[in-house]
Design an enzyme around this catalytic site. Structure first.
Site, PDB file in Angstrom:
ATOM      1  N   LYS A  76       0.841  -1.209   0.000  1.00 34.50           N
ATOM      2  CA  LYS A  76       0.000   0.000   0.000  1.00 34.50           C
ATOM      3  C   LYS A  76       0.871   1.253   0.000  1.00 34.50           C
ATOM      4  O   LYS A  76       0.655   2.175  -0.798  1.00 34.50           O
ATOM      5  CB  LYS A  76      -0.930  -0.004   1.222  1.00 34.50           C
ATOM      6  CG  LYS A  76      -1.886   1.181   1.256  1.00 34.50           C
ATOM      7  CD  LYS A  76      -2.759   1.156   2.502  1.00 34.50           C
ATOM      8  CE  LYS A  76      -2.005   1.664   3.716  1.00 34.50           C
ATOM      9  NZ  LYS A  76      -2.882   1.866   4.889  1.00 34.50           N
ATOM     10  N   ASP A 125      -6.229   0.813   0.573  1.00 33.11           N
ATOM     11  CA  ASP A 125      -6.444   1.089   1.998  1.00 33.11           C
ATOM     12  C   ASP A 125      -7.821   0.555   2.396  1.00 33.11           C
ATOM     13  O   ASP A 125      -8.519  -0.071   1.591  1.00 33.11           O
ATOM     14  CB  ASP A 125      -6.294   2.588   2.295  1.00 33.11           C
ATOM     15  CG  ASP A 125      -7.467   3.405   1.765  1.00 33.11           C
ATOM     16  OD1 ASP A 125      -8.244   2.882   0.942  1.00 33.11           O
ATOM     17  OD2 ASP A 125      -7.606   4.560   2.181  1.00 33.11           O
TER      18      ASP A 125
END
Length: 218
Positions: free
Chosen positions: A128, A146
């Site tokens: 991420k 996310d």
């Protein structure tokens, strides 16, 4: 045959969602404040299980004391921890930030590498974070999975019950045009905070994609 048809339908849905969210949130971007790549690296580590708003306040104090990569690399992790503690998980975050800045200083001349695999090797940097930096700092194709992204693409019907970030990322790479990925994920954050909320019933009545969403009204 049915599988190919379903994939085609998802691609069509993805393009519609990209365009609709682009109109709704034309200026959506990263909600972490930074003016240098290494600062985004620090902020994204601090943002784990913490709000971006709080991180933005805390890093101001951090940079007052340690204004560059070299200063942070030489800082005692306990000094870093004392400042970043309000973000939670202070000890591990301080340790990662310290180790990360040391690597940047010693191996990359104080710069953040513009290579996804190199980013993944930095302490505390996962997919991420690496995607966020590749997209926002270097303008490369990126998918940032996310919690908002994972929740919304499941609700909207782009993925089917995937909760694992990497699985969601890989599914979205097949559906979202590469040049749209980074901004699409930022727009999902805005939409997830304001409309398709997690802690209350989603506000489907004011949602710009409710007619497209698989779970609108649910």
């Amino acid at each position: 045959m049915a599988e190919k048809k379903a994939e085609k339908q998802k691609k069509e849905l993805a393009l519609k969602l990209v365009e609709r969210l682009k109109k709704e949130y034309p200026d959506a971007g990263c909600t972490l404040d930074y003016d240098d790549a290494w600062k985004l690296l620090v902020s994204v580590r601090l943002a784990a299980q913490c709000t971006d708003a709080r991180v933005n306040v805390v890093v101001e104090k951090l940079y007052e004391k340690f204004p560059d990569v070299e200063a942070l690399a030489e800082a005692d992790p306990e000094e870093i921890e004392a400042i970043v503690r309000p973000c939670g998980l202070g000890k591990s975050k301080a340790r990662d930030i310290s180790a990360c800045m040391k690597i940047l200083k010693e191996q990359y001349g104080g710069k953040v590498p513009a290579d996804f695999d190199a980013l993944l090797k930095l302490p505390g940097v996962g997919r991420k974070s690496a995607n966020l930096i590749m997209g926002d700092v270097f303008g490369k194709p990126a998918i940032v999975t996310d919690t908002h992204c994972i929740r919304l693409v499941n609700r909207m019907g782009l993925v089917d019950g995937f909760k694992e970030p990497k699985k969601v990322e890989m599914a979205l790479w097949k559906l979202i045009p590469p040049e749209e990925g980074s901004d699409f994920c930022h727009r999902l954050v805005y939409h997830g905070r304001d409309v398709c909320t997690a802690r209350t019933k989603p506000h489907c009545e004011k949602c710009c994609v409710s007619d497209l969403c698989a779970k609108a009204g649910v």
